[in-house]
Design a protein around this motif. Structure first.
Motif, mmCIF file in Angstrom:
data_model
loop_
_atom_site.group_PDB
_atom_site.id
_atom_site.type_symbol
_atom_site.label_atom_id
_atom_site.label_comp_id
_atom_site.label_asym_id
_atom_site.label_seq_id
_atom_site.Cartn_x
_atom_site.Cartn_y
_atom_site.Cartn_z
ATOM 1 N N LEU A 100 0.824 -1.205 0.000
ATOM 2 C CA LEU A 100 0.000 0.000 0.000
ATOM 3 C C LEU A 100 0.863 1.262 0.000
ATOM 4 C CD1 LEU A 100 -3.292 0.101 2.011
ATOM 5 C CD2 LEU A 100 -2.181 2.146 1.200
ATOM 6 N N ASP A 103 2.369 1.578 -3.407
ATOM 7 C CA ASP A 103 1.393 2.085 -4.378
ATOM 8 C C ASP A 103 1.196 3.593 -4.213
ATOM 9 O OD1 ASP A 103 1.033 -0.385 -5.438
ATOM 10 O OD2 ASP A 103 -1.001 -0.703 -4.692
ATOM 11 N N GLU A 105 3.289 5.698 -3.004
ATOM 12 C CA GLU A 105 4.491 6.400 -3.463
ATOM 13 C C GLU A 105 4.570 6.402 -4.998
ATOM 14 O OE1 GLU A 105 9.227 6.591 -2.506
ATOM 15 O OE2 GLU A 105 7.804 6.124 -0.928
ATOM 16 N N GLU A 106 4.209 5.265 -5.581
ATOM 17 C CA GLU A 106 4.231 5.198 -7.055
ATOM 18 C C GLU A 106 3.243 6.202 -7.643
ATOM 19 O OE1 GLU A 106 3.694 1.265 -8.700
ATOM 20 O OE2 GLU A 106 3.272 2.087 -10.690
ATOM 21 N N GLU A 107 2.062 6.269 -7.035
ATOM 22 C CA GLU A 107 1.067 7.225 -7.508
ATOM 23 C C GLU A 107 1.594 8.650 -7.368
ATOM 24 O OE1 GLU A 107 -2.377 8.059 -5.109
ATOM 25 O OE2 GLU A 107 -3.624 8.184 -6.888
ATOM 26 N N ARG A 111 1.979 9.987 -11.023
ATOM 27 C CA ARG A 111 0.713 10.590 -11.415
ATOM 28 C C ARG A 111 0.470 11.946 -10.739
ATOM 29 N NH1 ARG A 111 -5.094 7.537 -10.874
ATOM 30 N NH2 ARG A 111 -6.294 9.426 -10.652
ATOM 31 N N GLN A 128 -4.513 9.891 1.174
ATOM 32 C CA GLN A 128 -4.425 8.426 1.007
ATOM 33 C C GLN A 128 -4.002 7.776 2.324
ATOM 34 O OE1 GLN A 128 -5.475 6.811 -1.422
ATOM 35 N NE2 GLN A 128 -5.243 7.985 -3.300
ATOM 36 N N HIS A 131 -6.830 8.030 4.975
ATOM 37 C CA HIS A 131 -7.948 7.152 4.619
ATOM 38 C C HIS A 131 -7.598 5.685 4.876
ATOM 39 C CE1 HIS A 131 -11.478 6.481 1.654
ATOM 40 N NE2 HIS A 131 -11.886 6.631 2.887
ATOM 41 N N ALA A 132 -6.388 5.300 4.478
ATOM 42 C CA ALA A 132 -5.966 3.911 4.694
ATOM 43 C C ALA A 132 -5.914 3.588 6.184
ATOM 44 C CB ALA A 132 -4.611 3.674 4.045
ATOM 45 N N ILE A 135 -9.464 3.261 7.572
ATOM 46 C CA ILE A 135 -10.145 2.028 7.175
ATOM 47 C C ILE A 135 -9.537 0.802 7.857
ATOM 48 C CG2 ILE A 135 -10.493 0.465 5.221
ATOM 49 C CD1 ILE A 135 -10.955 2.898 3.506
ATOM 50 N N SER A 159 -13.288 10.992 0.966
ATOM 51 C CA SER A 159 -13.641 10.524 -0.383
ATOM 52 C C SER A 159 -13.959 11.701 -1.297
ATOM 53 C CB SER A 159 -14.828 9.587 -0.339
ATOM 54 O OG SER A 159 -14.491 8.443 0.385
ATOM 55 N N LEU A 162 -10.834 13.412 -2.483
ATOM 56 C CA LEU A 162 -10.079 12.685 -3.493
ATOM 57 C C LEU A 162 -10.649 12.870 -4.901
ATOM 58 C CD1 LEU A 162 -9.202 9.265 -1.868
ATOM 59 C CD2 LEU A 162 -7.608 10.927 -2.790
ATOM 60 N N ARG A 163 -11.861 13.377 -4.990
ATOM 61 C CA ARG A 163 -12.514 13.549 -6.311
ATOM 62 C C ARG A 163 -11.803 14.600 -7.150
ATOM 63 N NH1 ARG A 163 -17.587 11.143 -6.876
ATOM 64 N NH2 ARG A 163 -18.258 10.225 -4.926
ATOM 65 N N LEU B 27 -2.653 -0.138 -7.162
ATOM 66 C CA LEU B 27 -2.763 1.155 -7.844
ATOM 67 C C LEU B 27 -3.422 1.018 -9.212
ATOM 68 C CD1 LEU B 27 -2.118 4.169 -7.868
ATOM 69 C CD2 LEU B 27 0.135 3.622 -8.766
ATOM 70 N N GLU B 69 10.621 3.844 -8.252
ATOM 71 C CA GLU B 69 9.582 4.853 -8.044
ATOM 72 C C GLU B 69 8.617 4.467 -6.923
ATOM 73 O OE1 GLU B 69 7.902 5.131 -11.876
ATOM 74 O OE2 GLU B 69 7.331 3.040 -11.918
ATOM 75 N N ARG B 70 8.720 3.241 -6.450
ATOM 76 C CA ARG B 70 7.922 2.813 -5.295
ATOM 77 C C ARG B 70 8.761 2.850 -4.030
ATOM 78 N NH1 ARG B 70 3.439 -0.111 -6.389
ATOM 79 N NH2 ARG B 70 3.690 -1.356 -4.526
#
Lengths: 163, 109
Positions: A100, A103, A105-107, A111, A128, A131-132, A135, A159, A162-163, B27, B69-70
């Motif tokens: 998680l 992910d 960090e990659e995002e 992105r 993120q 929220h994580a 949850i 939520s 995040l939109r 992701l 990148e991760r």
């Protein structure tokens, strides 16, 4: 490519560039230097990002500008995801924690940062993370304590953000 | 009613995994759902759904490679199991049966 181009660019007399890490140098199609900042430590052109403060690679080169090295704007530029948020994500369950956080960090790098710039990318990373945590960690406890409705409200607000 | 009835979001997650084939990790699943179903979800939401599906043995997962990148962290890839396929088929056909002939939906068959 980076180091050679960087030296060439300096030899050409371009000095309006920021230089934080080694892999940040690029020259546009017209031979003009534009300031690029890469992810520290990657050393690969593939991870070079067209990020100057809040601008991104969506913006044509001619509109990019860079703060002078050592200027206040340059000194305040922090590109990495927020460390505190990353630290908080260590509270996530062991099984999915690494994936998680990876992910997120990659995002962030692939992105959010190129699309939205530093500030919004860091905000998205925080959302993120919270929220994580909500949850995976807080919600089960809230259910036991009978205050799950608070979690639902926060969940709904995050939520929307995040939109 | 199937043993493991699927929630709306679980259906989307399973369909995203099937669409992504071997490249289904958190992701990408989230991006697929956002892009196709136009539904916003946080990574936490996606992972809780995946955790639920894995607990029901509808999907299985394995750890994949790490990339710079991760931050050197590994990916967890997911695959839909036979039970997951069955549950998804039953869930989708139940929705279809319910929607069939409802005039308010504009003649969905």
């Amino acid at each position: 490519m980076s180091r050679r181009r960087w030296n060439e660019a300096h030899e050409l007399g371009h000095d309006k560039s920021s230089h934080y890490v080694d892999d940040i140098v690029i020259v546009d199609n017209n031979g003009n230097l534009v300031a690029i900042q890469g992810k520290p430590g990657t050393g690969k052109a593939a991870f070079v990002r067209l990020i100057v403060e809040d601008r991104s690679d969506q913006i044509p080169f001619q509109f990019l500008s860079a703060p002078h090295r050592g200027s206040a704007a340059a000194d305040n530029l922090v590109l990495n995801p927020p460390k505190v948020a990353e630290f908080l994500m260590l509270l996530l369950p062991m099984k999915y924690r690494e994936n998680l956080v990876g992910d997120a960090e990659e995002e962030y790098w692939t992105r959010s940062l190129p699309t939205f710039g530093v500030r919004k990318a860091r905000l998205i990373f925080w959302i993120q993370a919270i929220h994580a945590l909500l949850i995976f960690s807080v919600r089960p406890l809230a259910g036991i304590a009978g205050i799950a409705w608070i979690g639902k409200i926060v969940d709904s607000v995050l939520s929307q953000l995040l939109r | 009613m199937p043993r493991d009835s699927l929630g709306d979001f679980e259906q989307l997650v399973l369909l995203a995994i099937l669409r992504l084939r071997d490249g289904a990790y958190g992701l990408r699943i989230r991006e697929e759902i956002e892009g196709r179903a136009r539904r916003t979800a946080s990574l936490g939401t996606v992972y809780t759904a995946l955790e639920r599906l894995e607990r029901k043995k509808l999907v299985s997962s394995w750890t994949g490679g790490a990339t710079a990148e991760r931050g050197g962290r590994s990916k967890r890839f997911f695959k839909v199991e036979a039970a997951g396929m069955l549950a998804l088929r039953e869930s989708l056909s139940a929705t279809k049966r319910m929607a069939s002939g409802v005039a308010a939906l504009g003649g969905v068959r």
